[in-house]
Design a protein around this motif. Sequence first.
Motif, PDB file in Angstrom:
ATOM      1  N   VAL A   1       0.993  -1.183   0.018  1.00 55.36           N
ATOM      2  CA  VAL A   1       0.062   0.091  -0.051  1.00 55.36           C
ATOM      3  C   VAL A   1       0.998   1.170  -0.160  1.00 55.36           C
ATOM      4  N   THR A   2       2.102   1.220   0.521  1.00 51.71           N
ATOM      5  CA  THR A   2       3.019   2.297   0.727  1.00 51.71           C
ATOM      6  C   THR A   2       3.567   2.671  -0.928  1.00 51.71           C
TER       7      THR A   2
ATOM      8  N   PHE B   1       2.399   1.478  -3.705  1.00 50.93           N
ATOM      9  CA  PHE B   1       1.312   1.765  -4.687  1.00 50.93           C
ATOM     10  C   PHE B   1       0.725   3.169  -4.374  1.00 50.93           C
ATOM     11  N   ASP B   2      -0.086   3.486  -3.236  1.00 53.25           N
ATOM     12  CA  ASP B   2      -0.567   4.606  -2.962  1.00 53.25           C
ATOM     13  C   ASP B   2       0.184   5.963  -2.654  1.00 53.25           C
ATOM     14  N   ALA B   3       1.160   5.608  -1.933  1.00 54.55           N
ATOM     15  CA  ALA B   3       2.184   6.900  -1.664  1.00 54.55           C
ATOM     16  C   ALA B   3       3.185   7.139  -2.589  1.00 54.55           C
TER      17      ALA B   3
ATOM     18  N   GLY C   1       3.400   5.420  -5.745  1.00 50.73           N
ATOM     19  CA  GLY C   1       3.299   5.599  -7.184  1.00 50.73           C
ATOM     20  C   GLY C   1       3.979   4.523  -8.031  1.00 50.73           C
ATOM     21  N   PHE C   2       4.076   3.356  -7.313  1.00 49.89           N
ATOM     22  CA  PHE C   2       4.738   2.297  -8.196  1.00 49.89           C
ATOM     23  C   PHE C   2       3.485   1.444  -9.022  1.00 49.89           C
ATOM     24  N   SER C   3       3.861   1.151 -10.078  1.00 49.99           N
ATOM     25  CA  SER C   3       2.807   0.309 -10.493  1.00 49.99           C
ATOM     26  C   SER C   3       2.534  -1.149  -9.737  1.00 49.99           C
ATOM     27  N   HIS C   4       1.626  -1.964 -10.398  1.00 46.87           N
ATOM     28  CA  HIS C   4       1.506  -3.195  -9.893  1.00 46.87           C
ATOM     29  C   HIS C   4       2.640  -4.056 -10.347  1.00 46.87           C
TER      30      HIS C   4
ATOM     31  N   ARG D   1      -5.917  -2.059   2.123  1.00 45.59           N
ATOM     32  CA  ARG D   1      -6.759  -0.698   1.869  1.00 45.59           C
ATOM     33  C   ARG D   1      -8.104  -1.031   2.640  1.00 45.59           C
TER      34      ARG D   1
END
Lengths: 111, 185
Positions: free
Chosen positions: B138-139, B141-143, B145-148, B170
């Motif tokens: 979650v860090t 991805f959401d913080a 901006g790394f992709s899946h 989430r």
Amino acid sequence: MSGINPFDPERDPALGALLRETLTGADQAGFLARVRASVALTRQERTFDVLAGWLRPNIAAAAAIVLLGVAALWYQEAKAGAAGTATVAELLVSDSVPAQEILLAGLLEAR
Amino acid sequence: MRNRDADDGELAQAAAAGDQAAYGLLVEHHGDTARRVALSILHDEHDADDAAQDGLVAAWRSLERFDPARPFRPWLMRIVVNAARDLARRRSVRQTEMVSPDAPATGASPEQDTERALLRDRLRRALATLPERQRLVVTLFDAEGFSHAEIADLMGAPEGTVRSELFHARRALRDQLGTVREEMR
């Protein structure tokens, strides 16, 4: 914040901002200065260093194997040599007929 | 992001040739992310800084092995994650709370600042209850901006696992943060 959608394949900007606020440490400038100082003291690894590091123990192992092989060969030759130096008298009394050259060599060596 | 990757690639190539100033710029660009990623694994700010520093120095040492055809940031963060996990293994986990010493001034009203502070506090507690992989996903991805796909590559896990971890993280955060506004009333 109750609007976090776990299914949303897109980023959640509100959650992202809150995460960054929560996880960002203090004194970023001090941290960067410490990292730069550490980097200045650290030598980069080069392919040669990596290979050398890998090769050193392997060369030592190979040298040990070669030495052991040489020693084993020397021992076997010494043993065979000792067995092969029968005296002329032993050759004459043996049941088998000795080859002329061996007999001659034995006699010449005796002189 | 594309330009940033290209810039990072050029800086990484210069750094790999021994240019410390170029590496200093890369550290400047990614140092804050490295600290946050390490803190998402370690809980303790000092440990996180140690791990982030270890990771950044380890990356400098092994820059020659970086493939400039690939993005620099996931490569760097993989090293930071490994350093943080290594430190977590070596040290007994100290049950200190994650520190957010200087809550950024938002310029908002006192009520909004109070709510924000409460949210941060609640988020710290909520993160502490999540498994390490979920905190990390979650860090990133959401913080950050790394992709899946980048996270999957970085963690050595299938992309489906990353999506699943993100979903669970989430949902847990929503459950634990959702009541803050009601509490404020």
